[in-house]
Design an enzyme around this catalytic site. Structure first.
Site, short mmCIF file in Angstrom:
data_model
loop_
_atom_site.label_atom_id
_atom_site.label_comp_id
_atom_site.label_asym_id
_atom_site.label_seq_id
_atom_site.Cartn_x
_atom_site.Cartn_y
_atom_site.Cartn_z
N LYS A 134 0.81 -1.13 0.10
CA LYS A 134 0.08 0.17 -0.05
C LYS A 134 0.89 1.21 0.08
O LYS A 134 0.23 2.26 -0.65
CB LYS A 134 -1.03 -0.04 1.10
CG LYS A 134 -2.01 -1.15 0.89
CD LYS A 134 -2.91 -0.82 2.43
CE LYS A 134 -3.96 -2.08 2.14
NZ LYS A 134 -5.10 -1.92 3.49
N ARG A 135 2.01 1.12 0.79
CA ARG A 135 2.83 2.54 0.80
C ARG A 135 3.42 2.82 -0.71
O ARG A 135 3.70 3.87 -0.91
CB ARG A 135 4.11 2.12 1.58
CG ARG A 135 5.01 1.19 1.24
CD ARG A 135 6.15 0.92 2.29
NE ARG A 135 7.14 -0.17 2.12
CZ ARG A 135 8.24 0.03 1.36
NH1 ARG A 135 8.25 1.38 0.71
NH2 ARG A 135 8.99 -1.15 1.11
#
Length: 469
Positions: free
Chosen positions: A243-244
């Site tokens: 997700k980062r």
């Protein structure tokens, strides 16, 4: 290869359709279309605790947006549990599977012992050759596949080449749980067979599963589909995508203003290549994608490259199509629906906006000033320039433009240049406050293209607003 080619995309609906899944779907879709075959969709929803209707809907929405529609109605794995259990019984009757009565506690102890002694962790086959008459009381058995312990399994993989594993490295996996529900590897084999799937392109994290599935398929006397294990997508830093890195659902890319055609092109090039070609329209992609050309190393997500590809497709749209595509985005930026007059202005503005835009959202944000209600809001830099400008200069400029007979961009450019020279001012000293008053911001398309697009009446009104203030 013939028109008998049948590929499938088989997502688990436990979350959104992420970019890796979208690429898998694309590769299978292109491969099927290349050979005149069929692209099928299977929803692997047997994990009822994690599978949700929202996730299933997101998969359908994402595939539809990308234009990757299946050639038949989707298959739901959860509706085929009886068929899977039936095949487990068939394997049992053939002697290719057996009941295992090892309790969960017993297996946990086995794993701890193996871990402590540095042995490979896995089932040790303790019930492989035992008589079920020896079964302990009160233990519901699972059914395990009787894996071959001799030789090797070799996959002639379309991506990885020939890949082998020693059969001794594969333990006897559970194919039917104690509660009668099938496990993943059995369900996949049965469904692929019943759907007549001929080719499977999927992530290389499934390679071990493929060896296990091949054993089950061979045990049933079935033809195992041809496989292609595609390396996963990594983030820009080379680490596993998370997700980062922006590992978002496909609908998020749609909502950021990427075009489906561009997204397909980008996903195609994310792990596949044809020479140095970067822009490959879908019809050409179908003609080229025969399963070769997929790289053996992980690909990296690159938002700059995605923006470049999307911008190329965006600029290729005609003005009417681009205006229509960007309509939801400009409506969102303005916070109101567009009138018919607004829509006419917006379409007229497309040539001035498309050259700099990478996304529909960016195009709307850059061009919102065209449709702002008067007096238009001023960004801080624009406001400061207006404050530093002599009101008389703006008044004289308004008089000059009010008398302009030719409102073309080139004529306006010459008019303002002549005005600056007559005032003994640098061109920027006139153009900057004019841009600030007309656009409300200092970053805009070409100033005189903007003046032409807005029209004489609107430009004079915007100038007047700033002079009065």
């Amino acid at each position: 290869m013939s028109a008998g080619v049948r590929t499938r995309f088989a997502p688990s609906p436990t979350g959104f359709l992420h970019i890796g899944g979208a690429r898998t779907a694309l590769f299978n879709w292109l491969f099927a279309k290349h050979f005149g075959g069929q692209f099928l969709l299977r929803i692997e929803d047997t994990d009822k605790k994690r599978s949700t209707k929202e996730a299933i809907d997101a998969i359908f929405t994402g595939l539809e947006w990308l234009g990757l529609n299946p050639d038949s109605p989707p298959i739901y794995q959860s509706e085929r549990l009886e068929r899977h259990a039936e095949i487990a019984q068939t394997l049992l009757e053939q002697g290719n599977a057996y009941y295992c009565y090892a309790s969960p506690e017993e297996l946990a102890t086995l794993r701890e012992t193996q871990k402590a002694s540095g042995q490979p962790i896995g089932y040790d086959g303790r019930w492989r050759d035992r008589d079920p008459k020896d079964a302990p009381v009160g233990v519901d058995p699972v059914i395990r596949f009787k894996s071959s312990k001799q030789g090797h399994i070799t996959l002639e993989d379309m991506v990885q080449g020939d890949v082998s594993v020693a059969c001794s490295e594969l333990d006897d996996l559970v194919i039917l749980r104690a509660d009668g529900t099938p496990t993943y590897n059995l369900s996949v084999v049965v469904d692929d067979h019943d759907m007549a799937v001929t080719h499977i392109l999927r992530g290389d994290d499934h390679l071990t599963n493929s060896f296990r599935q091949r054993q089950i398929s061979d045990g049933l006397g079935w033809t195992f589909p041809k496989t292609g294990h595609v390396p996963l997508i990594h983030g820009p830093d080379g680490a596993k995508l998370s997700k980062r890195h922006g590992a978002l659902g496909v609908e998020a890319y749609r909502d950021m203003g990427y075009l489906p055609d561009a997204m397909r092109n980008y996903l195609l090039r994310l792990g596949w290549a044809h020479g140095d070609e970067e822009i490959i329209p879908t019809d050409r992609a179908v003609s080229l994608f025969d399963g070769s050309g997929i790289g053996k190393g992980p690909s990296r997500l690159d938002f700059d490259k995605l923006g470049h590809v999307n911008g190329t497709y965006l600029r290729a749209l005609d003005d009417a199509a681009l205006a229509t595509a960007s309509l939801p985005f400009i409506t969102d930026v303005l916070g109101r629906p567009l009138t018919s007059e607004d829509q006419a202005v917006w379409e007229k503005a497309m040539p001035t906006l498309k050259e700099r835009a990478d996304t529909l959202a960016g195009l709307a944000e850059a061009g919102d000033f065209y449709l702002r209600e008067r007096p238009i809001p001023l960004e801080e830099k624009a406001s400061n320039i207006i404050k530093k400008t002599d009101p008389e200069l703006l008044s004289d400029l308004a008089d000059l433009l009010g008398g302009a007979a030719d409102w073309s961009a080139s004529a306006l450019n010459e008019t303002v240049k002549s005005f600056a020279e007559a005032k003994s001012l640098g061109f920027g000293k006139v153009a900057q406050p004019l841009r600030a008053a007309i656009c409300g911001k200092m970053a805009s398309p070409g100033l005189f293209d903007v003046l032409y697009t807005l029209g004489k009446e609107e430009c004079l009104a915007r100038l007047s607003d700033q002079i009065l203030d």
